[in-house]
Design a protein around this motif. Structure first.
Motif, PDB file in Angstrom:
ATOM      1  N   PHE A 218       0.594  -1.249   0.140  1.00  0.00           N
ATOM      2  CA  PHE A 218      -0.228   0.087   0.061  1.00  0.00           C
ATOM      3  C   PHE A 218       0.903   1.259  -0.065  1.00  0.00           C
ATOM      4  O   PHE A 218       2.191   1.279   0.484  1.00  0.00           O
ATOM      5  CB  PHE A 218      -0.946  -0.037   1.130  1.00  0.00           C
ATOM      6  N   PRO A 219       0.386   2.344  -0.369  1.00  0.00           N
ATOM      7  CA  PRO A 219       1.121   3.639  -0.432  1.00  0.00           C
ATOM      8  C   PRO A 219       1.619   4.074   0.876  1.00  0.00           C
ATOM      9  O   PRO A 219       1.027   3.606   2.078  1.00  0.00           O
ATOM     10  CB  PRO A 219      -0.006   4.637  -0.813  1.00  0.00           C
ATOM     11  N   ALA A 220       3.001   4.823   0.821  1.00  0.00           N
ATOM     12  CA  ALA A 220       3.667   5.301   2.063  1.00  0.00           C
ATOM     13  C   ALA A 220       4.489   6.547   1.596  1.00  0.00           C
ATOM     14  O   ALA A 220       4.683   6.859   0.560  1.00  0.00           O
ATOM     15  CB  ALA A 220       4.759   4.324   2.523  1.00  0.00           C
ATOM     16  N   ILE A 221       4.410   7.523   2.792  1.00  0.00           N
ATOM     17  CA  ILE A 221       5.149   8.728   2.508  1.00  0.00           C
ATOM     18  C   ILE A 221       6.612   8.199   2.672  1.00  0.00           C
ATOM     19  O   ILE A 221       6.987   7.722   3.787  1.00  0.00           O
ATOM     20  CB  ILE A 221       4.686   9.713   3.580  1.00  0.00           C
ATOM     21  N   GLN A 222       7.559   8.620   1.841  1.00  0.00           N
ATOM     22  CA  GLN A 222       9.121   8.195   1.934  1.00  0.00           C
ATOM     23  C   GLN A 222       9.678   9.283   1.831  1.00  0.00           C
ATOM     24  O   GLN A 222       9.639  10.473   0.723  1.00  0.00           O
ATOM     25  CB  GLN A 222       9.301   7.343   0.921  1.00  0.00           C
ATOM     26  N   LEU A 223      10.403  10.040   2.938  1.00  0.00           N
ATOM     27  CA  LEU A 223      11.289  10.912   2.895  1.00  0.00           C
ATOM     28  C   LEU A 223      12.534  10.506   2.250  1.00  0.00           C
ATOM     29  O   LEU A 223      13.205   9.468   2.273  1.00  0.00           O
ATOM     30  CB  LEU A 223      11.597  11.513   4.305  1.00  0.00           C
ATOM     31  N   PRO A 224      13.253  11.607   1.677  1.00  0.00           N
ATOM     32  CA  PRO A 224      14.457  11.579   0.837  1.00  0.00           C
ATOM     33  C   PRO A 224      15.694  11.256   1.905  1.00  0.00           C
ATOM     34  O   PRO A 224      15.611  11.616   2.840  1.00  0.00           O
ATOM     35  CB  PRO A 224      14.874  12.755   0.110  1.00  0.00           C
TER      36      PRO A 224
END
Length: 245
Positions: free
Chosen positions: A239-245
């Motif tokens: 499922f979608p996730a927020i991924q920080l650089p």
């Protein structure tokens, strides 16, 4: 079974790497960490076993002592220490005939944990544990009021608890791990009852291991629950996730 060892004793050496990754990506790795959920499972199990033998207050005292021994055996994991301290303080308040507010209970356990385990105070697991429980205590009722028109118990309580914990821990999770599973609250809501049943059946199978005709049924149930747990974790890992650089 490696998953049962991880859930009961925090031993993750034999846990399949793919399953560990699925839990992490689905935002449910906290389920593998010994915490309040595991303490709750053990407490309910012990109360069922001791129900016919002891009065409720005596049960709580015995359970408190058992949890202390359990913590000494498996190790002082921050989330486990937090849960055991909360249960112990609650039991002491009952013995003294006093009521204690949930946030007071949480703050007292935090202060005591700072005194007993100062090196763990700033660990991410300790911070996330207290943040999650604080979020549940503060947001549970507001979220229930918000969703009462479209949900009913037990789903209403499950959603409000899972969402409350995720809302409170979301900024911290992004800061610590640079990743936030957007549907971790839903995955946790589905996995919690499966994991609870899995541990209960596992404990029963250990207790009655000498009864041959029960073993096939218990092992079959464990395998079914294990398959369901793996399926949910692997599904939500996509499922979608927020991924920080």
């Amino acid at each position: 079974m490696a998953l049962l060892e991880a859930l009961c004793f925090g031993i993750k050496d034999g846990l399949e790497e793919e399953l560990g990754i699925a839990f992490r990506k689905s935002g449910t790795s906290h389920i593998l960490a010994l915490s309040g959920m595991h303490v709750g499972i053990l407490v309910l199990f012990l109360q069922v076993v001791m129900g016919p033998l002891f009065k409720p207050i005596t049960q709580k005292v015995i359970v408190s002592l058992f949890l202390i021994v359990y913590c000494l055996l498996v190790g002082p994991f921050p989330s486990l220490v937090r849960a055991i301290l909360m249960y112990g303080i609650y039991t002491i308040a009952l013995l003294l005939g006093r009521k204690i507010h949930s946030l007071d209970l949480l703050s007292h356990s935090f202060l005591l944990s700072c005194f007993l385990f100062p090196n763990s105070v700033l660990s991410y697991s300790n911070i996330l544990s207290y943040a999650a429980v604080g979020g549940i205590f503060l947001l549970n009722q507001p979220l229930k009021r918000r969703f009462r028109s479209i949900l009913f118990d037990p789903f209403l309580s499950a959603v409000s608890i899972s969402l409350g914990a995720q809302i409170a821990t979301a900024p911290l999770t992004l800061y610590f791990f640079s990743r936030l599973a957007l549907f971790g609250w839903l995955a946790s809501m589905l996995l919690s009852p499966l994991v609870t049943l899995f541990v209960w059946v596992g404990l029963v199978s250990v207790m009655v291991g000498g009864v041959p005709f029960l073993n096939p049924y218990l092992q079959g149930t464990l395998e079914f629950l294990y398959t369901a747990i793996v399926y949910v974790a692997e599904t939500f890992a996509k499922f979608p996730a927020i991924q920080l650089p």
